[in-house]
Every structure is written in structure tokens, then in C-alpha cells.
Design a protein around this motif. Structure first.
Motif, PDB file in Angstrom:
ATOM      1  N   ALA A  19       0.827  -1.218   0.000  1.00 36.33           N
ATOM      2  CA  ALA A  19       0.000   0.000   0.000  1.00 36.33           C
ATOM      3  C   ALA A  19       0.862   1.269   0.000  1.00 36.33           C
ATOM      4  O   ALA A  19       0.353   2.355  -0.290  1.00 36.33           O
ATOM      5  CB  ALA A  19      -0.919   0.006   1.225  1.00 36.33           C
ATOM      6  N   ALA A  20       2.149   1.118   0.282  1.00 31.00           N
ATOM      7  CA  ALA A  20       3.029   2.294   0.357  1.00 31.00           C
ATOM      8  C   ALA A  20       3.124   3.022  -0.984  1.00 31.00           C
ATOM      9  O   ALA A  20       3.444   4.208  -1.023  1.00 31.00           O
ATOM     10  CB  ALA A  20       4.419   1.879   0.835  1.00 31.00           C
ATOM     11  N   GLY A  21       2.845   2.295  -2.055  1.00 29.11           N
ATOM     12  CA  GLY A  21       2.919   2.934  -3.376  1.00 29.11           C
ATOM     13  C   GLY A  21       1.555   3.278  -3.939  1.00 29.11           C
ATOM     14  O   GLY A  21       1.411   3.494  -5.142  1.00 29.11           O
ATOM     15  N   CYS A  22       0.544   3.324  -3.085  1.00 22.61           N
ATOM     16  CA  CYS A  22      -0.836   3.480  -3.555  1.00 22.61           C
ATOM     17  C   CYS A  22      -1.039   4.771  -4.351  1.00 22.61           C
ATOM     18  O   CYS A  22      -0.572   5.840  -3.950  1.00 22.61           O
ATOM     19  CB  CYS A  22      -1.781   3.480  -2.350  1.00 22.61           C
ATOM     20  SG  CYS A  22      -3.512   3.649  -2.824  1.00 22.61           S
ATOM     21  N   THR A  23      -1.754   4.640  -5.475  1.00 23.38           N
ATOM     22  CA  THR A  23      -2.134   5.825  -6.263  1.00 23.38           C
ATOM     23  C   THR A  23      -3.633   5.789  -6.545  1.00 23.38           C
ATOM     24  O   THR A  23      -4.080   6.213  -7.608  1.00 23.38           O
ATOM     25  CB  THR A  23      -1.359   5.869  -7.597  1.00 23.38           C
ATOM     26  OG1 THR A  23      -1.556   4.619  -8.271  1.00 23.38           O
ATOM     27  CG2 THR A  23       0.126   6.092  -7.369  1.00 23.38           C
ATOM     28  N   ARG A  24      -4.397   5.252  -5.599  1.00 23.43           N
ATOM     29  CA  ARG A  24      -5.832   5.107  -5.850  1.00 23.43           C
ATOM     30  C   ARG A  24      -6.589   6.438  -5.843  1.00 23.43           C
ATOM     31  O   ARG A  24      -7.719   6.486  -6.313  1.00 23.43           O
ATOM     32  CB  ARG A  24      -6.462   4.158  -4.812  1.00 23.43           C
ATOM     33  CG  ARG A  24      -5.995   2.710  -4.979  1.00 23.43           C
ATOM     34  CD  ARG A  24      -6.537   1.832  -3.869  1.00 23.43           C
ATOM     35  NE  ARG A  24      -7.978   1.701  -3.903  1.00 23.43           N
ATOM     36  CZ  ARG A  24      -8.638   0.805  -4.638  1.00 23.43           C
ATOM     37  NH1 ARG A  24      -7.962  -0.046  -5.388  1.00 23.43           N
ATOM     38  NH2 ARG A  24      -9.943   0.740  -4.605  1.00 23.43           N
ATOM     39  N   CYS A  25      -6.003   7.495  -5.266  1.00 20.48           N
ATOM     40  CA  CYS A  25      -6.701   8.779  -5.300  1.00 20.48           C
ATOM     41  C   CYS A  25      -5.718   9.932  -5.392  1.00 20.48           C
ATOM     42  O   CYS A  25      -4.506   9.753  -5.316  1.00 20.48           O
ATOM     43  CB  CYS A  25      -7.642   8.935  -4.100  1.00 20.48           C
ATOM     44  SG  CYS A  25      -6.828   9.536  -2.605  1.00 20.48           S
TER      45      CYS A  25
END
Ligand code: URA
Length: 221
Positions: A19-25
Motif C-alpha cells: 500500500a506504500a505505493g498506492c495511487t488510488r486517489c
């Protein structure tokens, strides 16, 4: 919003790393780092706040600013330490200027929180403030109406107690709120005790030998 598929990670640590690389928003653009959560990955008690603020964004740890100091004090008041519980937020990234979470950001981030709950398997989730309470209860009732009232719910496939509490930051603005927070926190040990599994059979006391003396001698009649 880009729809990054959720990693099928088996452990909380592995899931956090993905999740550290999340780009969901859109919050991915302004953050220093994802503030995934902190504490005991097997905790019976999980706290869910709103979103990281300035200090949390810098340090990568939830509740390290002023509200965090209050949370530490409230935990200490019920003989708990951060290491005993797990602390997370509805949003894992800091909204610019600490503005309120937007509905589309909550929706984008929600799978992270639900996966955390699945992996941690808490018995009690204490929601801190309106955003966490409304999201996890699935109801629009505000914290003033529902604080201090536990409810049994199924979340992420698990039956647990949801326990809404005011956000500790409320006591920064309204000092009288500290008393309300303290009395809501005071019920946490009891709620945890009420949800603990029954003692395993081996730990039960040995059955007592049958009474051999006549009942009259024992003064039963
Ligand atoms: N407020 C929150 O809701 N979460 C934090 O991590 C810090 C302050």
C-alpha cells in the motif's frame, strides 16, 4: 482515480508494504508518505481515526501530533499502551491543509482499511470521530448521537463490537470534552473482556470430588 488492484498480501506487514505505493486517489500527489497504521498486528482493540495530519505525514505514523498525545493519555488512563492496540485511519494519506476527507477519497481508500481489519481480526473497533464511525457503521448517525454506544456488527466478514468515541482532537478545541472521552474510554476494558473467548478447557479448574459426607452432616437440610 487510478484503480490499482489490491495486493493479495497475506500479512499486515506485506500488505502495508504494497500500500506504500498506492495511487488510488489524488492524495498520492501531495503526501510525503502513506501512513498505513501502527501497533500490534494481532490486537484485540483497533482504533480508527480520520486522516494523517502534518506530523503524521512527515513521520509515517498515525496520531503523533497533539491529538496523538491526548490519545496516549486516554490509553494510559485504561492501562493500555500503543503497542497493545492497533491504530489506523480512514484515509492513509494527508488531505491538503488537513481538510475533511472527500467521499471519493474515502471510497478509494476503504479497501485498505477493510483489508487491515481482515488481517488484524480485532474484537473491538473504536472509531474516533464522525468519518470512521459513519464509514464502519454504514449509518449516517453522527458521533454526538452514538458515542459510547457499542454495537455488534459484521465487518470484513467478522463479527465484532463497534464502539464510537469522539475524536481526541475534539478535546483540543473543547476542553470539557476530555471528561466525555475519559468516560467513554473507561468502558473499553469491559468491552474487551466481554468479547474475549471463553477460557480453554485445560485452564478450567479441576472438578471437585463428589461430596461423600451425608447431607445432614453438612447441614444442607
Ligand atoms: N487525526 C487523525 O484522525 N489521525 C491521525 O493520524 C492524526 C490526527
Amino acid at each position: 482515480m487510478s484503480a490499482m488492484p489490491l495486493a493479495p498480501a497475506e500479512t499486515l506487514e506485506a500488505y502495508g508494504a504494497s500500500a506504500a505505493g498506492c495511487t488510488r486517489c489524488r492524495l498520492a500527489q501531495g503526501r510525503t508518505q502513506v501512513v498505513f497504521g501502527a501497533g500490534n498486528p494481532r490486537a484485540d482493540l483497533m482504533f480508527v481515526g480520520e486522516a494523517p495530519g502534518f506530523h503524521e505525514d512527515k513521520q509515517g505514523v498515525p496520531f503523533v501530533g497533539q491529538a496523538g498525545k491526548l490519545l496516549d493519555g486516554l490509553l494510559a488512563g485504561v492501562q493500555l499502551r500503543r503497542e497493545d492496540v492497533y491504530i489506523a485511519n480512514v484515509l492513509k494519506c494527508r488531505p491538503p491543509g488537513n481538510r475533511d476527507p472527500q467521499p471519493d477519497e474515502i471510497e478509494a481508500c476503504e479497501p485498505h482499511l477493510f483489508r487491515q481489519i481482515e488481517l488484524i481480526e480485532p474484537k473491538v473497533i473504536a472509531t474516533l470521530g464522525n468519518f470512521a464511525t459513519k464509514l464502519l457503521s454504514g449509518r449516517p448517525l453522527g458521533i454526538t448521537r452514538v458515542h459510547g454506544q457499542e454495537q455488534e456488527l459484521t465487518i470484513a466478514g467478522r463479527s465484532l463490537l463497534l464502539y464510537p468515541i469522539y475524536h481526541p482532537a475534539a478535546a483540543l478545541y473543547t476542553p470539557a470534552m476530555l471528561k466525555v472521552l475519559e468516560s467513554d474510554f473507561a468502558r473499553l476494558p469491559g468491552l474487551l473482556g466481554a468479547t474475549l473467548d471463553p477460557a480453554p478447557l485445560e485452564a478450567m479448574p479441576e472438578p471437585q470430588p463428589a461430596v461423600t459426607a451425608p447431607a445432614e452432616q453438612l447441614g444442607l437440610f
